[in-house]
Write a protein that holds these residues in place. Structure first.
Motif, mmCIF file in Angstrom:
data_model
loop_
_atom_site.group_PDB
_atom_site.id
_atom_site.type_symbol
_atom_site.label_atom_id
_atom_site.label_comp_id
_atom_site.label_asym_id
_atom_site.label_seq_id
_atom_site.Cartn_x
_atom_site.Cartn_y
_atom_site.Cartn_z
ATOM 1 N N ALA A 1 0.837 -1.203 0.000
ATOM 2 C CA ALA A 1 0.000 0.000 0.000
ATOM 3 C C ALA A 1 0.872 1.253 0.000
ATOM 4 N N VAL A 2 1.915 1.227 0.816
ATOM 5 C CA VAL A 2 2.805 2.393 0.897
ATOM 6 C C VAL A 2 3.488 2.633 -0.454
ATOM 7 N N LYS A 3 3.917 1.529 -1.052
ATOM 8 C CA LYS A 3 4.585 1.653 -2.345
ATOM 9 C C LYS A 3 3.648 2.271 -3.394
ATOM 10 N N GLN A 4 2.411 1.826 -3.365
ATOM 11 C CA GLN A 4 1.434 2.345 -4.326
ATOM 12 C C GLN A 4 1.152 3.828 -4.100
ATOM 13 N N LEU A 5 1.062 4.193 -2.830
ATOM 14 C CA LEU A 5 0.850 5.616 -2.528
ATOM 15 C C LEU A 5 2.069 6.423 -2.963
ATOM 16 N N ASN A 6 3.238 5.833 -2.800
ATOM 17 C CA ASN A 6 4.468 6.509 -3.210
ATOM 18 C C ASN A 6 4.505 6.771 -4.706
ATOM 19 N N ILE A 7 4.195 5.748 -5.471
ATOM 20 C CA ILE A 7 4.308 5.945 -6.912
ATOM 21 C C ILE A 7 3.208 6.871 -7.423
ATOM 22 N N ASN A 8 1.979 6.643 -6.967
ATOM 23 C CA ASN A 8 0.856 7.404 -7.533
ATOM 24 C C ASN A 8 0.686 8.799 -6.952
ATOM 25 N N PHE A 9 1.154 8.996 -5.736
ATOM 26 C CA PHE A 9 1.015 10.343 -5.191
ATOM 27 C C PHE A 9 2.325 10.991 -4.746
ATOM 28 N N ILE A 10 3.047 10.344 -3.805
ATOM 29 C CA ILE A 10 4.204 11.016 -3.209
ATOM 30 C C ILE A 10 5.228 11.412 -4.273
ATOM 31 N N SER A 11 5.542 10.472 -5.162
ATOM 32 C CA SER A 11 6.566 10.799 -6.156
ATOM 33 C C SER A 11 6.037 11.848 -7.147
ATOM 34 N N ALA A 12 4.742 11.753 -7.456
ATOM 35 C CA ALA A 12 4.159 12.717 -8.396
ATOM 36 C C ALA A 12 4.230 14.128 -7.824
ATOM 37 N N GLN A 13 3.840 14.281 -6.569
ATOM 38 C CA GLN A 13 3.873 15.628 -5.982
ATOM 39 C C GLN A 13 5.312 16.099 -5.829
ATOM 40 N N ASN A 14 6.206 15.151 -5.617
ATOM 41 C CA ASN A 14 7.608 15.534 -5.421
ATOM 42 C C ASN A 14 8.193 16.139 -6.694
ATOM 43 N N ILE A 15 7.993 15.447 -7.806
ATOM 44 C CA ILE A 15 8.595 15.955 -9.040
ATOM 45 C C ILE A 15 7.853 17.205 -9.522
ATOM 46 N N LEU A 16 6.549 17.264 -9.285
ATOM 47 C CA LEU A 16 5.809 18.462 -9.691
ATOM 48 C C LEU A 16 6.240 19.676 -8.860
ATOM 49 N N SER A 17 6.606 19.437 -7.619
ATOM 50 C CA SER A 17 7.072 20.558 -6.794
ATOM 51 C C SER A 17 8.384 21.123 -7.328
ATOM 52 N N VAL A 18 9.260 20.217 -7.802
ATOM 53 C CA VAL A 18 10.516 20.679 -8.403
ATOM 54 C C VAL A 18 10.203 21.507 -9.660
ATOM 55 N N ILE A 19 9.270 20.977 -10.447
ATOM 56 C CA ILE A 19 8.908 21.648 -11.707
ATOM 57 C C ILE A 19 8.248 23.001 -11.430
ATOM 58 N N ALA A 20 7.414 23.042 -10.387
ATOM 59 C CA ALA A 20 6.727 24.298 -10.050
ATOM 60 C C ALA A 20 7.742 25.421 -9.811
ATOM 61 N N GLU A 21 8.818 25.102 -9.083
ATOM 62 C CA GLU A 21 9.856 26.119 -8.820
ATOM 63 C C GLU A 21 10.428 26.635 -10.134
ATOM 64 N N ARG A 22 10.689 25.723 -11.010
ATOM 65 C CA ARG A 22 11.263 26.064 -12.306
ATOM 66 C C ARG A 22 10.314 26.967 -13.104
ATOM 67 N N PHE A 23 9.022 26.604 -13.117
ATOM 68 C CA PHE A 23 8.034 27.378 -13.885
ATOM 69 C C PHE A 23 7.827 28.769 -13.282
ATOM 70 N N ILE A 24 7.883 28.845 -11.947
ATOM 71 C CA ILE A 24 7.748 30.165 -11.305
ATOM 72 C C ILE A 24 8.907 31.045 -11.756
ATOM 73 N N GLU A 25 10.082 30.437 -11.765
ATOM 74 C CA GLU A 25 11.290 31.157 -12.162
ATOM 75 C C GLU A 25 11.188 31.665 -13.602
ATOM 76 N N GLN A 26 10.693 30.808 -14.474
ATOM 77 C CA GLN A 26 10.645 31.231 -15.880
ATOM 78 C C GLN A 26 9.375 32.013 -16.221
#
Ligand SMILES: Cc1cc2nc3c(=O)[nH]c(=O)nc-3n(C[C@H](O)[C@H](O)[C@H](O)COP(=O)(O)OP(=O)(O)OC[C@H]3O[C@@H](n4cnc5c(N)ncnc54)[C@H](O)[C@@H]3O)c2cc1C
Ligand SMILES: NC(=O)c1ccc[n+]([C@@H]2O[C@H](COP(=O)([O-])OP(=O)(O)OC[C@H]3O[C@@H](n4cnc5c(N)ncnc54)[C@H](OP(=O)(O)O)[C@@H]3O)[C@@H](O)[C@H]2O)c1
Lengths: 440, 247
Positions: free
Chosen positions: B105-130
């Motif tokens: 269950a934890v693994k599934q939550l990680n792939i479908n949510f935790i990792s998704a929000q993690n990479i999107l947060s990195v991208i958000a910083e980049r988009f704010i910058e540009q």
């Protein structure tokens, strides 16, 4: 969640809606994967089900729809060679290559077919007298066998399987990709002429006259027009233009038959009227038309097969060697008339003498006649059996891609290479057609 | 910034993502495919190139969250930034297995949510910058209401939808679109063992809706459209009744 399930089983049928098969569809979307397995059942690749009879059906067993094997792999635009997965749809491929100055060297009368299906039926087109069948342009393909082996087949590498798979009706394994040598064109337009003829004899004359100077030839015949089989018709011929115009101006609205029409609708009188009308609208004329309008007029009405109702229809296509052609074709048309069974679309065309590499390939030198009949049960089947006898007597054969009923004996006479072919059949593969024609 | 727009696809081998890439191939985009299966990525690149597009790929298992920052940094360095991101990866877990094994269950939550929000947060910083960008993420109708048959997946997708809602709120001031895509049933490898019925759609159809919504800079879409109404009804059922249903 419980919703209205529509059984998947009914989704995969053949174009003639006849016979009806119950088969399990196995999902397969990655050509590097192993073949899906089902305990005890045989498998059969399924393209777009544009075969009319049962070569694409595997009743009580499994099929592998190839629609997701639709990736291109390489396109050498200098040499005109394209390599793609076997589920690529011809329509998609043409949209890609035509604007780049290439065309498929052999095309059937619909572009809703897969490249794999075109190989497995070794399809022919209006240019058979000049180009031969599709197999002549297939330079290589990969075959995935049920023992897991992957074999690249070319005329020199695994030549036995190469020859067996072209026209091999999906029985030698799954073709995963195909490499095709394309034809160069200088325009997306065809210069076409239509010529009315009054008798079958006239057809042969016009056909002979057109051989040399016309790349594409075909005739439509009004099968109702003469009780003794000496029918009138319209001869169509065309050549690629060279005007460097590659733009398609879409004109017509897409039409479609939304659901099965009642089977009595296409009765003899309606068919007769349709044929009359078709003759009267096709006057002698010359025209410039786009490739799509010249080769694929039937594609304008999607699901036109539903016109025949839920009982479907039979298509019958045979080839008759030159010397017997005129007589046999007339007798067949006469038999249709005396049986009061007319054909909606009847097509006559000359085949040339370019041999296909395919062992079980259908086209051979002579004339090919294609007829279709609403399914009226025994009455229709008896007539088609009588056709088989006439074709056998004349030394011809019948096209498996359009067949749903020929007997095992007829098949073996029509295709004397069947024994050599059966050596190459993959034991994990089978089809409704194959079980029928191999029945003792 | 480069004149050619760059589209970054995370989970590019997904059947839906493949169709999105095909539908924009005639646009003058550079398409960067990220996924974990090298062979499939090579094939997809070749396919897009034959279709006339510009494509490149990078191999990453997106569950490895520590690498996310570097992945984005590399893309920026190599291609001079990117304009659109499509987040398409996900896995559909076996609910019973998640119940029997909490690690699953934890693994599934990680792939479908935790990792998704993690990479999107990195991208958000980049988009704010540009000062511009488009974020498109595939959630699911399953995230709209929890059902016993798949609530671990539903929980992850529901969390993703809420995360995207918040992110949209935050980024709207920065000229960045955030599009939440909620597909219904789609016939893809993810659902290959399911019985298919009339409510099922194709990846082509869903991709068409995604591209249209992307161009129109929409916020949330259900695809096909009728899922909006189905979910409206499902969300409307009072919990006292809903809990007794066999869903
Ligand atoms: C309107 C219309 C016009 C037509 N005109 C012509 C014509 O002019 N000339 C002509 O020759 N035919 C013609 N046909 C027939 C049609 O071209 C062939 O039946 C064609 O093979 C259908 O392709 P498909 O992809 O639908 O294959 P299917 O009908 O689904 O399958 C055909 C065969 O190919 C096999 N097969 C499919 N994919 C693979 C694969 N990847 N590996 C191995 N085996 C495979 C199947 O097992 C089956 O045996 C016409 C059909 C229609 C409906
Ligand atoms: N199909 C549906 O009915 C449906 C409905 C609603 C929402 N969705 C959502 O739509 C999205 C796309 O799914 P799909 O239907 O197109 O199915 P799919 O083809 O199975 O796609 C899922 C993709 O996610 C990738 N992936 C999984 N784990 C990964 C990881 N750790 N790192 C990198 N990539 C990973 C897979 O890569 P591999 O190819 O390497 O396995 C696969 O390409 C998913 O988010 C899914 O949840 C689907």
């Amino acid at each position: 969640m419980v919703f209205l399930w529509q059984s998947e089983m009914h989704k995969y049928q053949s174009w003639g809606k006849n016979p009806h098969a119950k088969q399990t569809a196995l999902y397969y979307s990655d050509r590097h994967q192993a073949l899906p397995v089902v305990n005890g059942a045989s498998i059969l690749p399924y393209g777009m089900g544009r075969s009319y009879g049962d070569v694409c059906l595997n009743d009580e067993n499994a099929i592998i729809p190839t629609s997701r094997l639709d990736h291109y792999m390489e396109f050498d635009q200098e040499k005109g060679v394209i390599k793609c997965e076997a589920g690529v749809c011809l329509s998609d491929l043409l949209d890609l290559v035509i604007p780049r100055g290439y065309f498929i060297p052999v095309t059937p009368g619909t572009k809703n077919v897969t490249i794999g299906g075109m190989v497995a039926n070794d399809v022919h087109g209006k240019n058979h007298h000049r180009a031969g069948s599709f197999g002549n342009f297939v330079t290589a393909f990969e075959l995935l066998r049920s023992d897991g082996k992957r074999l690249i087949c070319t005329p020199d590498k695994n030549p036995d399987l190469y020859r067996a798979t072209i026209g091999g009706l999906g029985l030698t394994g799954l073709i995963t990709w195909v490499e095709i040598s394309l034809e160069t064109i200088e325009s997306a337009y065809i210069n076409t002429e239509s010529i009315r003829f009054q008798t079958i004899e006239d057809f042969f004359r016009i056909s002979d006259d057109s051989d040399q100077s016309w790349e594409y030839t075909v005739a439509w015949i009004d099968a109702f027009s003469n009780k003794s089989g000496d029918c009138r018709g319209v001869f169509f011929r065309g050549n690629h233009m060279r005007d460097n115009d590659f733009i398609y101006k879409k004109r017509s609205m897409p039409l479609g038959v939304p659901l099965n029409m009642p089977s009595w609708l296409l009765n003899r009188y309606v068919l007769k009227l349709f044929n009359k009308l078709y003759y009267s609208v096709n006057r002698n004329k010359a025209q410039r038309v786009h490739i799509y309008d010249f080769f694929y007029p039937l594609d304008k009405v999607s699901a036109w097969n539903k016109m025949y109702g839920k009982n479907g229809f039979y298509q019958y296509q045979c080839v008759i060697p030159d010397d017997q052609a005129e007589m046999t074709i007339r007798s067949m048309l006469k038999l249709c008339n005396s049986n009061k069974q007319g054909s909606f679309l009847s097509v006559l065309k000359k085949f040339g003498d370019i041999k296909s590499p395919g062992l079980l390939s259908f086209p051979k030198k002579g004339y090919t006649l294609a007829l279709d009949f609403p399914n009226r049960g025994k009455r229709t089947l008896n007539m088609l059996d009588a056709f088989d006898d006439m074709v056998l007597d004349a030394g011809g054969s019948v096209y498996p891609a359009k067949d749903a009923r020929m007997s095992a004996d007829s098949f073996k006479c029509f295709f004397p290479a069947w024994q050599e072919f059966s050596q190459q059949v993959d034991r994990g593969f089978s089809s409704s057609f194959w079980r029928r024609v191999m029945a003792e | 910034m480069a004149t050619k727009k760059t589209l970054l696809i995370l989970g590019a081998t997904s059947a839906i993502a493949q169709q999105v890439a095909r539908q924009v191939v005639s646009r003058d985009y550079r398409i960067i495919l990220v996924g974990r299966d090298r062979q499939k990525l090579v094939d997809l690149c070749a396919d897009l190139q034959v279709r006339g597009g510009t494509a490149d790929y990078r191999v990453h298992d997106l569950l490895e969250m520590t690498a996310h920052e570097q992945i984005i940094k590399n893309v920026v360095n190599e291609y001079g930034g990117f304009d659109i991101v499509l987040l398409a990866y996900g896995t559909l877990p076996d609910q019973e297995q998640c119940e029997a094994d909490r690690n699953e269950a934890v693994k599934q939550l990680n792939i479908n949510f935790i990792s998704a929000q993690n990479i999107l947060s990195v991208i958000a910083e980049r988009f704010i910058e540009q000062g511009q960008g488009q974020i498109i993420a595939i959630s699911s109708v399953a995230g709209d209401r929890g059902r016993k048959s798949n609530y671990i997946y539903g929980a992850a997708k529901g969390a993703l939808s809420i995360y995207l809602q918040g992110l949209r709120n935050r980024l709207s001031a920065h000229n960045v679109q955030v599009l939440t895509v909620k597909p219904g049933f789609v016939d893809t490898p993810m659902t290959k063992d399911f019985k298919k019925g009339i409510l099922w759609s194709t990846p082509e159809r869903v991709a068409k809706d995604i591209v249209r919504a992307m161009d129109k800079r929409r916020d949330v879409i259900y695809t096909p459209w009728f899922w909006k109404y189905i979910m409206l009804i499902i969300k409307f059922i009072p919990e006292t009744i809903f809990k007794k249903l066999n869903l």
